[in-house]
Design a protein around this motif. Sequence first.
Motif, mmCIF file in Angstrom:
data_model
loop_
_atom_site.group_PDB
_atom_site.id
_atom_site.type_symbol
_atom_site.label_atom_id
_atom_site.label_comp_id
_atom_site.label_asym_id
_atom_site.label_seq_id
_atom_site.Cartn_x
_atom_site.Cartn_y
_atom_site.Cartn_z
ATOM 1 N N MET A 1 0.845 -1.179 0.000
ATOM 2 C CA MET A 1 0.000 0.000 0.000
ATOM 3 C C MET A 1 0.885 1.234 0.000
ATOM 4 S SD MET A 1 -3.507 -0.614 1.129
ATOM 5 C CE MET A 1 -3.701 -0.907 -0.565
ATOM 6 N N GLN A 2 0.637 2.087 -0.936
ATOM 7 C CA GLN A 2 1.457 3.278 -1.051
ATOM 8 C C GLN A 2 1.142 4.313 0.021
ATOM 9 O OE1 GLN A 2 0.927 4.712 -5.012
ATOM 10 N NE2 GLN A 2 2.159 3.124 -5.910
ATOM 11 N N ASP A 3 -0.119 4.538 0.303
ATOM 12 C CA ASP A 3 -0.492 5.603 1.225
ATOM 13 C C ASP A 3 -1.208 5.043 2.450
ATOM 14 O OD1 ASP A 3 -1.375 7.853 2.546
ATOM 15 O OD2 ASP A 3 -1.855 8.927 0.708
ATOM 16 N N SER A 4 -0.477 4.932 3.535
ATOM 17 C CA SER A 4 -1.062 4.345 4.737
ATOM 18 C C SER A 4 -2.134 5.246 5.338
ATOM 19 C CB SER A 4 0.016 4.037 5.766
ATOM 20 O OG SER A 4 0.673 5.221 6.169
ATOM 21 N N HIS A 5 -2.033 6.558 5.132
ATOM 22 C CA HIS A 5 -3.047 7.482 5.640
ATOM 23 C C HIS A 5 -4.395 7.229 4.953
ATOM 24 C CE1 HIS A 5 -4.710 11.027 7.488
ATOM 25 N NE2 HIS A 5 -5.077 11.490 6.308
ATOM 26 N N VAL A 6 -4.366 7.048 3.648
ATOM 27 C CA VAL A 6 -5.594 6.750 2.903
ATOM 28 C C VAL A 6 -6.144 5.399 3.358
ATOM 29 C CG1 VAL A 6 -6.587 6.282 0.622
ATOM 30 C CG2 VAL A 6 -4.941 8.150 0.897
ATOM 31 N N PHE A 7 -5.273 4.410 3.527
ATOM 32 C CA PHE A 7 -5.712 3.096 3.992
ATOM 33 C C PHE A 7 -6.395 3.202 5.358
ATOM 34 C CE2 PHE A 7 -4.945 -0.781 6.461
ATOM 35 C CZ PHE A 7 -5.658 -1.684 5.677
ATOM 36 N N GLU A 8 -5.815 3.982 6.252
ATOM 37 C CA GLU A 8 -6.411 4.150 7.579
ATOM 38 C C GLU A 8 -7.795 4.792 7.484
ATOM 39 O OE1 GLU A 8 -3.722 6.182 10.243
ATOM 40 O OE2 GLU A 8 -2.074 4.889 9.622
ATOM 41 N N ASN A 9 -7.926 5.836 6.671
ATOM 42 C CA ASN A 9 -9.222 6.500 6.494
ATOM 43 C C ASN A 9 -10.248 5.545 5.903
ATOM 44 O OD1 ASN A 9 -8.391 8.974 7.498
ATOM 45 N ND2 ASN A 9 -7.934 9.820 5.491
ATOM 46 N N VAL A 10 -9.853 4.818 4.865
ATOM 47 C CA VAL A 10 -10.753 3.870 4.212
ATOM 48 C C VAL A 10 -11.156 2.772 5.187
ATOM 49 C CG1 VAL A 10 -10.843 2.074 2.432
ATOM 50 C CG2 VAL A 10 -10.004 4.357 1.857
ATOM 51 N N SER A 11 -10.219 2.297 5.976
ATOM 52 C CA SER A 11 -10.509 1.243 6.953
ATOM 53 C C SER A 11 -11.562 1.697 7.957
ATOM 54 C CB SER A 11 -9.237 0.835 7.696
ATOM 55 O OG SER A 11 -8.332 0.221 6.814
ATOM 56 N N LYS A 12 -11.424 2.926 8.445
ATOM 57 C CA LYS A 12 -12.404 3.459 9.397
ATOM 58 C C LYS A 12 -13.793 3.546 8.770
ATOM 59 C CE LYS A 12 -9.069 6.162 11.991
ATOM 60 N NZ LYS A 12 -8.539 7.504 12.242
ATOM 61 N N ILE A 22 -14.279 -8.578 10.880
ATOM 62 C CA ILE A 22 -12.977 -9.125 10.500
ATOM 63 C C ILE A 22 -11.970 -7.990 10.419
ATOM 64 C CG2 ILE A 22 -14.007 -11.033 9.217
ATOM 65 C CD1 ILE A 22 -13.196 -9.595 6.643
ATOM 66 N N LEU A 23 -10.716 -8.342 10.520
ATOM 67 C CA LEU A 23 -9.635 -7.375 10.399
ATOM 68 C C LEU A 23 -9.589 -6.866 8.961
ATOM 69 C CD1 LEU A 23 -7.128 -5.998 11.649
ATOM 70 C CD2 LEU A 23 -5.823 -7.993 10.855
ATOM 71 N N ILE A 24 -9.575 -5.559 8.798
ATOM 72 C CA ILE A 24 -9.528 -4.988 7.458
ATOM 73 C C ILE A 24 -8.078 -4.903 7.014
ATOM 74 C CG2 ILE A 24 -10.031 -2.955 6.049
ATOM 75 C CD1 ILE A 24 -12.519 -2.540 7.777
ATOM 76 N N THR A 25 -7.784 -5.623 5.941
ATOM 77 C CA THR A 25 -6.466 -5.640 5.329
ATOM 78 C C THR A 25 -6.631 -5.239 3.864
ATOM 79 O OG1 THR A 25 -6.596 -7.931 4.582
ATOM 80 C CG2 THR A 25 -5.770 -7.562 6.829
ATOM 81 N N PRO A 26 -5.533 -4.966 3.176
ATOM 82 C CA PRO A 26 -5.652 -4.582 1.765
ATOM 83 C C PRO A 26 -6.356 -5.622 0.888
ATOM 84 C CG PRO A 26 -3.494 -3.994 2.586
ATOM 85 C CD PRO A 26 -4.169 -4.807 3.670
ATOM 86 N N ASP A 27 -6.270 -6.897 1.243
ATOM 87 C CA ASP A 27 -6.843 -7.946 0.405
ATOM 88 C C ASP A 27 -8.289 -8.310 0.747
ATOM 89 O OD1 ASP A 27 -4.522 -8.224 -1.162
ATOM 90 O OD2 ASP A 27 -3.603 -9.409 0.429
ATOM 91 N N VAL A 28 -8.869 -7.654 1.739
ATOM 92 C CA VAL A 28 -10.260 -7.924 2.107
ATOM 93 C C VAL A 28 -11.168 -7.455 0.976
ATOM 94 C CG1 VAL A 28 -12.109 -7.187 3.663
ATOM 95 C CG2 VAL A 28 -9.915 -7.885 4.591
ATOM 96 N N ARG A 29 -12.125 -8.327 0.614
ATOM 97 C CA ARG A 29 -13.103 -7.975 -0.426
ATOM 98 C C ARG A 29 -14.254 -7.218 0.229
ATOM 99 N NH1 ARG A 29 -14.429 -13.604 -2.428
ATOM 100 N NH2 ARG A 29 -14.150 -13.874 -0.201
ATOM 101 N N ILE A 30 -14.552 -6.063 -0.316
ATOM 102 C CA ILE A 30 -15.508 -5.160 0.310
ATOM 103 C C ILE A 30 -16.893 -5.789 0.410
ATOM 104 C CG2 ILE A 30 -16.633 -2.907 0.123
ATOM 105 C CD1 ILE A 30 -13.928 -1.940 -1.182
ATOM 106 N N SER A 31 -17.410 -6.297 -0.673
ATOM 107 C CA SER A 31 -18.765 -6.872 -0.644
ATOM 108 C C SER A 31 -18.776 -8.245 0.012
ATOM 109 C CB SER A 31 -19.336 -6.994 -2.053
ATOM 110 O OG SER A 31 -19.592 -5.732 -2.581
#
Length: 80
Positions: A1-12, A22-31
């Motif tokens: 993940m290039q931008d951890s700040h964006v990942f944190e915002n999206v995760s929230k 479940i734990l939200i990771t980059p590979d989690v499928r949204i739907s």
Amino acid sequence: MQDSHVFENVSKILKAHAHADILITPDVRISADLEIDSVEIFDIVMEIEDIYDISFPVEVASSIDTVRDLVETIGQLTNV
């Protein structure tokens, strides 16, 4: 993940809408993994558009499957 700040915002944002605990990771499928339906996805996209002052083209929004896809799309749209 290039931008951890964006990942944190999206995760929230996703955690607030998720129906699965479940734990939200980059590979989690949204739907599929978070059990977020299409109406909620629309709400999430609108929230992200407001936060980052971007607009998701319909064809791009419909192709987003994972958290990584969403974060990378936000990165692409904010660097235009």
